[in-house]
Design a protein around this motif. Structure first.
Motif, PDB file in Angstrom:
ATOM      1  N   ASP A 374      63.565  10.151 -55.502  1.00 46.04           N
ATOM      2  CA  ASP A 374      64.587  10.422 -54.493  1.00 46.04           C
ATOM      3  C   ASP A 374      64.006  10.676 -53.114  1.00 46.04           C
ATOM      4  OD1 ASP A 374      66.766  10.146 -56.241  1.00 46.04           O
ATOM      5  OD2 ASP A 374      66.481  12.185 -56.987  1.00 46.04           O
ATOM      6  N   THR A 375      62.754  11.081 -53.058  1.00 45.16           N
ATOM      7  CA  THR A 375      62.131  11.378 -51.768  1.00 45.16           C
ATOM      8  C   THR A 375      60.803  10.643 -51.661  1.00 45.16           C
ATOM      9  OG1 THR A 375      61.069  13.366 -52.677  1.00 45.16           O
ATOM     10  CG2 THR A 375      63.196  13.652 -51.589  1.00 45.16           C
ATOM     11  N   TRP A 376      60.457  10.302 -50.437  1.00 45.43           N
ATOM     12  CA  TRP A 376      59.201   9.613 -50.163  1.00 45.43           C
ATOM     13  C   TRP A 376      58.040  10.537 -50.526  1.00 45.43           C
ATOM     14  CZ3 TRP A 376      56.754   8.927 -44.732  1.00 45.43           C
ATOM     15  CH2 TRP A 376      55.775   7.931 -44.758  1.00 45.43           C
ATOM     16  N   PRO A 377      57.148  10.119 -51.422  1.00 46.62           N
ATOM     17  CA  PRO A 377      56.073  11.013 -51.852  1.00 46.62           C
ATOM     18  C   PRO A 377      54.998  11.161 -50.785  1.00 46.62           C
ATOM     19  CG  PRO A 377      55.805   8.864 -52.859  1.00 46.62           C
ATOM     20  CD  PRO A 377      57.121   8.826 -52.120  1.00 46.62           C
ATOM     21  N   THR A 378      54.212  12.203 -50.888  1.00 45.60           N
ATOM     22  CA  THR A 378      53.034  12.330 -50.044  1.00 45.60           C
ATOM     23  C   THR A 378      51.959  11.401 -50.592  1.00 45.60           C
ATOM     24  OG1 THR A 378      52.257  14.177 -51.386  1.00 45.60           O
ATOM     25  CG2 THR A 378      53.526  14.706 -49.412  1.00 45.60           C
ATOM     26  N   PRO A 379      51.088  10.884 -49.730  1.00 44.90           N
ATOM     27  CA  PRO A 379      50.082   9.937 -50.216  1.00 44.90           C
ATOM     28  C   PRO A 379      49.071  10.612 -51.132  1.00 44.90           C
ATOM     29  CG  PRO A 379      49.679  10.486 -47.914  1.00 44.90           C
ATOM     30  CD  PRO A 379      50.993  11.092 -48.272  1.00 44.90           C
ATOM     31  N   ALA A 380      48.839  10.015 -52.258  1.00 44.74           N
ATOM     32  CA  ALA A 380      47.851  10.517 -53.219  1.00 44.74           C
ATOM     33  C   ALA A 380      47.360   9.334 -54.036  1.00 44.74           C
ATOM     34  CB  ALA A 380      48.473  11.571 -54.137  1.00 44.74           C
ATOM     35  N   ILE A 381      46.108   9.359 -54.393  1.00 45.05           N
ATOM     36  CA  ILE A 381      45.524   8.233 -55.121  1.00 45.05           C
ATOM     37  C   ILE A 381      46.265   7.986 -56.429  1.00 45.05           C
ATOM     38  CG2 ILE A 381      43.451   7.483 -56.358  1.00 45.05           C
ATOM     39  CD1 ILE A 381      41.815   8.765 -54.106  1.00 45.05           C
ATOM     40  N   ASP A 382      46.740   9.062 -57.063  1.00 46.50           N
ATOM     41  CA  ASP A 382      47.411   8.917 -58.353  1.00 46.50           C
ATOM     42  C   ASP A 382      48.925   9.005 -58.231  1.00 46.50           C
ATOM     43  OD1 ASP A 382      47.571  11.551 -57.684  1.00 46.50           O
ATOM     44  OD2 ASP A 382      46.943  12.340 -59.632  1.00 46.50           O
ATOM     45  N   SER A 383      49.470   8.498 -57.101  1.00 46.14           N
ATOM     46  CA  SER A 383      50.902   8.681 -56.841  1.00 46.14           C
ATOM     47  C   SER A 383      51.770   7.605 -57.491  1.00 46.14           C
ATOM     48  CB  SER A 383      51.168   8.673 -55.330  1.00 46.14           C
ATOM     49  OG  SER A 383      50.938   7.365 -54.797  1.00 46.14           O
ATOM     50  N   SER A 385      54.359   5.619 -59.375  1.00 44.76           N
ATOM     51  CA  SER A 385      55.538   5.830 -60.203  1.00 44.76           C
ATOM     52  C   SER A 385      55.751   4.567 -61.031  1.00 44.76           C
ATOM     53  CB  SER A 385      56.777   6.124 -59.353  1.00 44.76           C
ATOM     54  OG  SER A 385      57.167   4.984 -58.617  1.00 44.76           O
ATOM     55  N   ARG A 386      56.240   4.737 -62.248  1.00 43.54           N
ATOM     56  CA  ARG A 386      56.275   3.624 -63.194  1.00 43.54           C
ATOM     57  C   ARG A 386      57.688   3.195 -63.566  1.00 43.54           C
ATOM     58  NH1 ARG A 386      51.682   6.547 -64.195  1.00 43.54           N
ATOM     59  NH2 ARG A 386      49.786   5.403 -64.796  1.00 43.54           N
ATOM     60  N   GLY A 387      58.672   3.436 -62.681  1.00 44.76           N
ATOM     61  CA  GLY A 387      60.004   2.922 -62.936  1.00 44.76           C
ATOM     62  C   GLY A 387      60.000   1.400 -62.910  1.00 44.76           C
ATOM     63  N   THR A 388      61.134   0.800 -63.235  1.00 44.80           N
ATOM     64  CA  THR A 388      61.209  -0.658 -63.164  1.00 44.80           C
ATOM     65  C   THR A 388      60.951  -1.117 -61.733  1.00 44.80           C
ATOM     66  OG1 THR A 388      62.849  -0.547 -64.929  1.00 44.80           O
ATOM     67  CG2 THR A 388      62.550  -2.663 -63.872  1.00 44.80           C
ATOM     68  N   ILE A 389      61.387  -0.326 -60.762  1.00 42.67           N
ATOM     69  CA  ILE A 389      60.855  -0.444 -59.402  1.00 42.67           C
ATOM     70  C   ILE A 389      59.764   0.622 -59.301  1.00 42.67           C
ATOM     71  CG2 ILE A 389      61.317  -0.398 -56.936  1.00 42.67           C
ATOM     72  CD1 ILE A 389      64.277  -0.792 -57.571  1.00 42.67           C
ATOM     73  N   GLY A 390      58.520   0.199 -59.210  1.00 41.18           N
ATOM     74  CA  GLY A 390      57.420   1.147 -59.066  1.00 41.18           C
ATOM     75  C   GLY A 390      57.062   1.321 -57.605  1.00 41.18           C
ATOM     76  N   TYR A 391      56.465   2.459 -57.290  1.00 41.08           N
ATOM     77  CA  TYR A 391      56.023   2.709 -55.916  1.00 41.08           C
ATOM     78  C   TYR A 391      54.704   3.473 -55.951  1.00 41.08           C
ATOM     79  CZ  TYR A 391      55.904   4.077 -51.011  1.00 41.08           C
ATOM     80  OH  TYR A 391      55.527   4.252 -49.702  1.00 41.08           O
ATOM     81  N   ARG A 392      53.794   3.061 -55.087  1.00 40.35           N
ATOM     82  CA  ARG A 392      52.499   3.754 -54.940  1.00 40.35           C
ATOM     83  C   ARG A 392      52.243   3.951 -53.454  1.00 40.35           C
ATOM     84  NH1 ARG A 392      47.120   4.762 -56.352  1.00 40.35           N
ATOM     85  NH2 ARG A 392      45.528   3.675 -55.130  1.00 40.35           N
ATOM     86  N   TYR A 393      51.904   5.175 -53.090  1.00 40.64           N
ATOM     87  CA  TYR A 393      51.594   5.515 -51.705  1.00 40.64           C
ATOM     88  C   TYR A 393      50.250   6.206 -51.712  1.00 40.64           C
ATOM     89  CZ  TYR A 393      52.432   7.401 -46.953  1.00 40.64           C
ATOM     90  OH  TYR A 393      52.354   7.708 -45.625  1.00 40.64           O
ATOM     91  N   ARG A 394      49.266   5.557 -51.118  1.00 45.67           N
ATOM     92  CA  ARG A 394      47.896   6.068 -51.194  1.00 45.67           C
ATOM     93  C   ARG A 394      47.333   6.350 -49.811  1.00 45.67           C
ATOM     94  NH1 ARG A 394      44.807   2.278 -49.008  1.00 45.67           N
ATOM     95  NH2 ARG A 394      45.156   0.040 -49.429  1.00 45.67           N
ATOM     96  N   PRO A 395      46.288   7.174 -49.730  1.00 48.50           N
ATOM     97  CA  PRO A 395      45.578   7.319 -48.462  1.00 48.50           C
ATOM     98  C   PRO A 395      44.866   6.012 -48.114  1.00 48.50           C
ATOM     99  CG  PRO A 395      44.961   9.038 -50.042  1.00 48.50           C
ATOM    100  CD  PRO A 395      45.713   8.003 -50.801  1.00 48.50           C
TER     101      PRO A 395
END
Length: 420
Positions: A374-383, A385-395
């Motif tokens: 529901d909210t934009w995550p903070t960047p992290a190497i292990d961020s 998410s594994r939903g059918t729509i996945g999202y990764r936000y990294r440094p």
């Protein structure tokens, strides 16, 4: 008078307080405003309607002759002891025209070593930026003779490769991927069409011009659609390969090739997973959000990427009858992974997240879990998410890292129920 590059750079916004307001079109509303109420409504009517809109106004339609192509795939080389015995290597020429001068797509395939007869392995397919010889320092991979753009990591002189270019591309860590049990297939995007405004005549778009035609019509394919078409021709080979699990092919693209991967995923349901890495404007990021790269920049700096009709939206993103969340939605219900980088403000990481979130209603209509954030995550190497729509936000910056590939493989493991 046209704005200079310096003027345009001053107009780029990186201030969230200046993003302003915008209204995203509803993917679950037909063009006449009536609501999409069922999966059948989406599949039979709304999805074709929306795909046609992207095709006619952004990427361009394929000529009928290109749609009808049946490629001829020729295995030109096989090595069972590649990468010091860690892999089997296969080179495949994919011919898309009968003219000897027609471009051929040179597909490089690495498979885990010593596969048992009859075993088919899940595979990552991606286009590369610097040609196949840059993927690994192996003399058995021919040095490309095609034009190679500026910014190549090493060994490119006057846009042509030299022997020093071998193994210079870090973006596809082949040995790490093989160690996880995946195969890798890659081809140089310049084999399909070189990435400069005058390249069409030497690429596949030039091959399919009608008699007397000198350039594509305003609603016909740009280079990104051509590169996406080439990915489907690579899939034609993988579908027939005896050691590739064609039901589990994940398509990955970075930057402009991330834009390409998304459009290829929209048009070819054989890609079981689609991964967009730092694809930004014209890719996973919202266009109506005034942040980072703009449609004006795309159409000014890369006028060959999109169809002629897309030029009408230069400086007018509010006039777009769609936005990029709807392109992501067109891939539903197949898994899609959007990857953003903290320092890559040009690609608008938040806009990529918001597009993924705004595609969620379509995924949920089709019975999946959508994004699940529901909210934009903070960047992290292990961020990841594994939903059918996945999202990764990294440094980090605009790039493809080994950690990104670990995330791609973790995402594929999850959705393909692969246990390690």
């Amino acid at each position: 008078m046209a704005a200079t590059a310096e003027d345009r750079s001053r107009e780029i916004n990186y201030d969230e307080s200046k993003v302003g307001t915008y209204v995203l079109p509803d993917p679950l509303a037909f063009a006449d405003g009536t609501p999409v109420k069922s999966p059948e409504d989406w599949t039979a009517r709304r999805r074709p309607e929306l795909a046609k809109l992207f095709e006619s106004q952004m990427f361009g339609r394929l000529p009928e002759a290109a749609r009808a192509v049946k490629p001829r795939c020729v295995v030109t080389s096989e090595a069972k002891d590649a990468l010091s015995g860690k892999a089997a290597r296969r080179l495949v020429d994919i011919h898309v025209g009968d003219d000897p001068a027609a471009p051929a797509i040179h597909l490089l395939v690495y498979l885990p070593a010593n596969l048992e007869p009859g075993r088919r392995v899940p595979t990552f397919l991606c286009l590369n930026f610097w040609a196949n010889h840059a993927i690994a320092d192996e003399p058995g991979i021919p040095l490309s003779t095609r034009w190679i753009g500026s910014g190549a990591p090493a060994g490119v002189v006057d846009n042509r490769a030299t022997e020093k270019a071998r193994g210079s591309d870090h973006m596809i860590p082949v040995e790490r991927i093989l160690a996880r049990g995946y195969a890798v297939a890659t081809a140089y995007y310049g084999d399909i069409e070189e990435d400069h405004a005058g390249a069409m005549k030497n690429g596949v778009r030039g091959l399919f011009l009608r008699p007397g035609q000198v350039e594509p019509a305003a609603d016909e394919w740009g280079a990104i659609a051509a590169w996406a078409w080439g990915l489907s021709r690579a899939m034609d080979y993988l579908e027939a390969a005896p050691d590739v699990d064609a039901r589990r092919v994940a398509l990955m693209g970075h930057s402009r090739l991330g834009k390409t991967a998304l459009w290829a995923g929209v048009n070819d349901p054989r890609f079981a997973i689609v991964i967009s890495n730092n694809s930004g404007e014209g890719g996973a990021a919202l266009s109506k959000r005034n942040y980072g790269e703009t449609i004006e920049h795309l159409n000014t700096s890369f006028p060959h990427w999109f169809c002629g009709n897309y030029k009408a939206y230069t400086g007018r993103p509010d006039a777009l009858p769609f936005d990029q969340h709807e392109e992501i939605a067109l891939i539903a219900p197949r898994p899609v992974l959007v990857v953003s980088a903290e320092e890559d403000r040009w690609a608008d990481p938040k806009g990529e997240f918001l597009a993924a979130k705004a595609a969620e209603p379509v995924y949920k209509l089709l019975g999946t879990d959508g994004l699940g954030l529901d909210t934009w995550p903070t960047p992290a190497i292990d961020s990841l998410s594994r939903g059918t729509i996945g999202y990764r936000y990294r440094p980090g910056k605009h790039d493809v890292t080994v950690d990104d590939w670990v995330a791609y493989m973790d995402f594929a493991d999850h959705h393909w129920n692969i246990r390690r």
